[in-house]
Design an enzyme around this catalytic site. Structure first.
Site, PDB file in Angstrom:
ATOM      1  N   ARG A 119       0.144  -5.857  12.845  1.00 38.71           N
ATOM      2  CA  ARG A 119      -0.184  -5.013  13.682  1.00 38.71           C
ATOM      3  C   ARG A 119      -0.853  -6.069  15.368  1.00 38.71           C
ATOM      4  O   ARG A 119      -0.989  -5.241  16.126  1.00 38.71           O
ATOM      5  CB  ARG A 119      -1.562  -4.356  13.119  1.00 38.71           C
ATOM      6  CG  ARG A 119      -1.667  -3.752  12.052  1.00 38.71           C
ATOM      7  CD  ARG A 119      -2.403  -2.217  12.751  1.00 38.71           C
ATOM      8  NE  ARG A 119      -2.086  -1.072  11.852  1.00 38.71           N
ATOM      9  CZ  ARG A 119      -3.140  -0.202  11.038  1.00 38.71           C
ATOM     10  NH1 ARG A 119      -4.582  -0.407  11.655  1.00 38.71           N
ATOM     11  NH2 ARG A 119      -2.794   0.452  10.777  1.00 38.71           N
TER      12      ARG A 119
ATOM     13  N   SER B 201     -10.809  -5.853   9.320  1.00 38.12           N
ATOM     14  CA  SER B 201     -11.854  -5.652   8.585  1.00 38.12           C
ATOM     15  C   SER B 201     -12.211  -6.557   7.859  1.00 38.12           C
ATOM     16  O   SER B 201     -11.481  -7.342   7.258  1.00 38.12           O
ATOM     17  CB  SER B 201     -11.225  -4.514   7.616  1.00 38.12           C
ATOM     18  OG  SER B 201     -10.904  -3.476   8.284  1.00 38.12           O
TER      19      SER B 201
ATOM     20  N   ARG C 264       2.249   2.849  12.624  1.00 32.86           N
ATOM     21  CA  ARG C 264       1.658   2.039  13.256  1.00 32.86           C
ATOM     22  C   ARG C 264       1.224   1.371  11.183  1.00 32.86           C
ATOM     23  O   ARG C 264       0.477   0.483  11.151  1.00 32.86           O
ATOM     24  CB  ARG C 264      -0.384   1.911  13.678  1.00 32.86           C
ATOM     25  CG  ARG C 264      -0.375   2.928  13.151  1.00 32.86           C
ATOM     26  CD  ARG C 264      -1.521   3.251  13.836  1.00 32.86           C
ATOM     27  NE  ARG C 264      -2.389   4.221  13.341  1.00 32.86           N
ATOM     28  CZ  ARG C 264      -3.850   4.732  13.456  1.00 32.86           C
ATOM     29  NH1 ARG C 264      -4.123   3.795  13.050  1.00 32.86           N
ATOM     30  NH2 ARG C 264      -4.553   5.861  12.856  1.00 32.86           N
ATOM     31  N   HIS C 265       1.631   1.964  10.249  1.00 26.23           N
ATOM     32  CA  HIS C 265       1.623   1.802   9.109  1.00 26.23           C
ATOM     33  C   HIS C 265       2.640   0.774   8.118  1.00 26.23           C
ATOM     34  O   HIS C 265       3.714   2.034   8.332  1.00 26.23           O
ATOM     35  CB  HIS C 265       1.532   3.484   8.256  1.00 26.23           C
ATOM     36  CG  HIS C 265      -0.373   3.377   8.415  1.00 26.23           C
ATOM     37  ND1 HIS C 265      -0.730   4.085   9.667  1.00 26.23           N
ATOM     38  CD2 HIS C 265      -1.475   3.089   7.883  1.00 26.23           C
ATOM     39  CE1 HIS C 265      -2.428   4.406   9.432  1.00 26.23           C
ATOM     40  NE2 HIS C 265      -2.920   4.006   8.110  1.00 26.23           N
TER      41      HIS C 265
ATOM     42  N   GLU D  68      -7.122  -0.207  14.698  1.00 19.87           N
ATOM     43  CA  GLU D  68      -7.966  -1.309  14.052  1.00 19.87           C
ATOM     44  C   GLU D  68      -7.145  -2.356  13.833  1.00 19.87           C
ATOM     45  O   GLU D  68      -5.875  -2.204  13.408  1.00 19.87           O
ATOM     46  CB  GLU D  68      -8.129  -0.646  12.578  1.00 19.87           C
ATOM     47  CG  GLU D  68      -8.954  -1.562  12.024  1.00 19.87           C
ATOM     48  CD  GLU D  68      -8.915  -0.865   9.999  1.00 19.87           C
ATOM     49  OE1 GLU D  68      -9.552  -0.093  10.270  1.00 19.87           O
ATOM     50  OE2 GLU D  68      -8.417  -2.301   9.584  1.00 19.87           O
TER      51      GLU D  68
ATOM     52  N   GLU E 216       0.996   3.706   1.205  1.00 29.82           N
ATOM     53  CA  GLU E 216       0.432   5.290   2.294  1.00 29.82           C
ATOM     54  C   GLU E 216       0.807   6.019   1.975  1.00 29.82           C
ATOM     55  O   GLU E 216       1.941   6.371   1.496  1.00 29.82           O
ATOM     56  CB  GLU E 216       0.346   3.948   3.353  1.00 29.82           C
ATOM     57  CG  GLU E 216       0.157   2.526   3.707  1.00 29.82           C
ATOM     58  CD  GLU E 216      -1.428   2.808   3.930  1.00 29.82           C
ATOM     59  OE1 GLU E 216      -2.008   3.713   3.652  1.00 29.82           O
ATOM     60  OE2 GLU E 216      -2.167   1.478   4.562  1.00 29.82           O
TER      61      GLU E 216
ATOM     62  N   ARG F 259       0.711  -1.200  -0.625  1.00 33.34           N
ATOM     63  CA  ARG F 259      -0.191  -0.044  -0.062  1.00 33.34           C
ATOM     64  C   ARG F 259       0.652   1.531  -0.010  1.00 33.34           C
ATOM     65  O   ARG F 259       1.384   1.320   1.063  1.00 33.34           O
ATOM     66  CB  ARG F 259      -0.785  -0.062   1.267  1.00 33.34           C
ATOM     67  CG  ARG F 259      -1.830  -1.596   0.982  1.00 33.34           C
ATOM     68  CD  ARG F 259      -3.099  -1.468   2.294  1.00 33.34           C
ATOM     69  NE  ARG F 259      -3.580  -2.789   2.021  1.00 33.34           N
ATOM     70  CZ  ARG F 259      -4.877  -2.538   2.535  1.00 33.34           C
ATOM     71  NH1 ARG F 259      -5.450  -1.386   3.700  1.00 33.34           N
ATOM     72  NH2 ARG F 259      -5.426  -3.703   2.672  1.00 33.34           N
TER      73      ARG F 259
END
Ligand code: ATP
Ligand code: AMO
Length: 432
Positions: free
Chosen positions: A406, A358, A219-220, A355, A213, A211
């Site tokens: 995570r 998902s 946290r990414h 999070e 980002e 990704r």
């Protein structure tokens, strides 16, 4: 080395060969000690200068820290030795000398800065604390795989070079594929869904996601590891049950099999979540966030939950929890709506301040799926390879994805997600 004995297995009375790294050299005058470290621990080698050959003493004491050595000798009990035993050497071989200037000293009590550690991961992972995190990460994945086996899933591997994105157009990494535009995959989403319509029915995958980002945050990552699950003939509630089962299994595996590593990291109160994870609706979540008074502006229906709101609610709830029944408009096209069309079956799982997961029930009706693409401004034709399989018998299905880093980060309360990746990819870091 066939005849190698690990440091932790050296037993008094035996003559052994240990091999590892020169952790520390202490010369006290008449006596000197070399501490050899391997993956099982450390062992002291004693050099009594008067009683030993000069060459032997020199070989064992005149070497640089972190050199690779092999030492043969008799193991003796010795109360004053750090592990209660030591080796009286007969021979010392320096297999691979280390340069005297180390970019990072694995025996230092105070660790180096994270960027230095990441630039020198090999040396960093000679430190017990860093090594412990990756042993725990391996246990998390092992335990998750076992839980997936209990759930009767088949492990799959899907392509990472793809023609289309699924998780929103801005976060794709474009690449050139023999002159054609292609992308690094953001999620196995569409492939895992295609597999629930195959004879496999219930699948999981552990693999990289990519990704682009926008933000550099603790946290990414730009390359993360996704633990994906997808099953035919289940709804979103059953998907949440399976999610809870896998997350709990990971905690149980670590509690049972990583006691030394937890000790090393200083966790004396590591606990497996016992209670069922509460399931809050999106509406309840925004009400509770607003009631904490932590946000400058009150949230209104349709807002995504901001990071500060997630933190406030996480502290309020105190443990893992799900947020369900999100407004349809803020969930992706592949998530199925509830019958009223306003609310979706999508869910997130929080752990508890960020999070972790998902998921949701999926839209399996061909006509609704194609409409969903159009509503999100995506060209259904580009996804024809996917949508066409919905014409040939696609069962109702649901699933989710956990970010492996995570999971480790939240489990161990790590301050930065990069602690849980060997070689993180972020906006500044493309090597090592
Ligand atoms: P010598 O052995 O010839 O007397 P020395 O006087 O340098 O040499 P010691 O007085 O025996 O050595 O010990 C020096 C220090 O090392 C002391 O603090 C002692 O407690 C410690 N020491 C000695 N032997 C051991 C051992 N086997 N393991 C750990 N520490 C030791
Ligand atoms: P989502 O985009 O929420 O869902 O991703 C699922 C989980 O993957 C982790 N994750 C990340 N971890 C670190 N760095 C990142 N950049 C990153 N992006 C995602 C998070 C997140 O909760 N297809 C859906 C899943 C599904 O519905 O099955 C998806 O990708 O822990």
């Amino acid at each position: 080395m066939q005849d190698r004995t690990h440091a932790a297995a050296a037993t008094p009375g035996e003559t052994v060969t240990v091999a590892g790294w020169a952790h520390e050299i202490r010369d006290l005058g008449g006596i000197a000690f070399l501490i050899v470290r391997d993956r099982t621990g450390k062992i002291q080698i004693k050099f009594e200068k008067d009683a030993m050959d000069d060459e032997l003493v020199e070989a064992g004491t005149d070497l640089t820290r972190e050199s690779v050595v092999a030492v043969t000798g008799e193991v003796e009990e010795e109360e004053r030795a750090p592990t209660g035993v030591e080796i009286v050497p007969e021979s010392v071989e320096v297999i691979a000398p280390a340069e005297p200037e180390l970019p990072l000293d694995p025996s230092e009590k105070v660790g180096a800065e994270l960027p230095t550690r990441l630039d020198n991961r090999t040396l960093d992972l000679r430190r017990e604390e860093a090594k412990a995190i990756f042993e725990i990460r391996a246990e998390v994945l092992r335990a998750a795989r076992e839980a997936f086996r209990d759930l009767e899933c088949t492990e799959i591997n899907t392509p990472k070079i793809v023609a289309t994105g699924t998780e929103g157009g801005t976060e794709l990494f474009p690449i050139t594929y023999f002159g054609q535009e292609a992308f690094m995959n953001q999620s196995p989403q569409l492939f895992k869904q295609l597999m629930v319509g195959s004879g496999l029915e219930r699948v999981f995958e552990v693999g990289p996601i990519f990704r682009a980002e926008e933000h550099n945050t603790p946290r990414h990552l730009n390359e993360a590891t996704s633990i994906d699950f997808e099953s035919a003939f289940i709804d979103h509630e059953e998907a949440m049950d399976a999610c809870e089962q896998v997350v709990r299994a990971a905690y149980e595996g670590v509690a049972a099999n990583c006691t030394d590593q937890l000790d090393t990291l200083g966790y004396d109160d590591f606990s497996v979540p016992e209670e069922a994870f509460p399931r809050l609706t999106y509406e309840e979540a925004i009400e509770r966030i607003n009631a904490t008074g932590e946000l400058d502006e009150q949230l209104v229906w349709g807002d995504d939950l901001p990071t500060e709101g997630e933190k406030a609610l996480g502290s309020d709830v105190g443990g893992h929890y799900f947020v369900t029944d999100w407004p349809s408009e803020i969930k992706p096209f592949y998530i199925k709506d509830h019958d009223d069309g306003e609310l979706s079956t999508g869910f997130d799982m929080m752990a508890p301040n960020m999070e972790l997961v998902s998921g949701g029930q999926r839209e399996h009706r061909h006509d609704h799926l194609v409409e969903g693409f159009e509503q999100q401004g995506l060209d259904p034709e580009a996804f024809e390879y996917y949508t066409k399989m919905f014409k040939y018998g696609m069962p109702p299905h649901a699933g989710w994805a956990i970010g492996a880093e995570r999971l480790v980060m939240t489990m161990l309360d790590l301050p930065n997600i990069r602690e849980a990746v060997l070689f993180p990819r972020d906006r500044q870091r493309l090597s090592p």
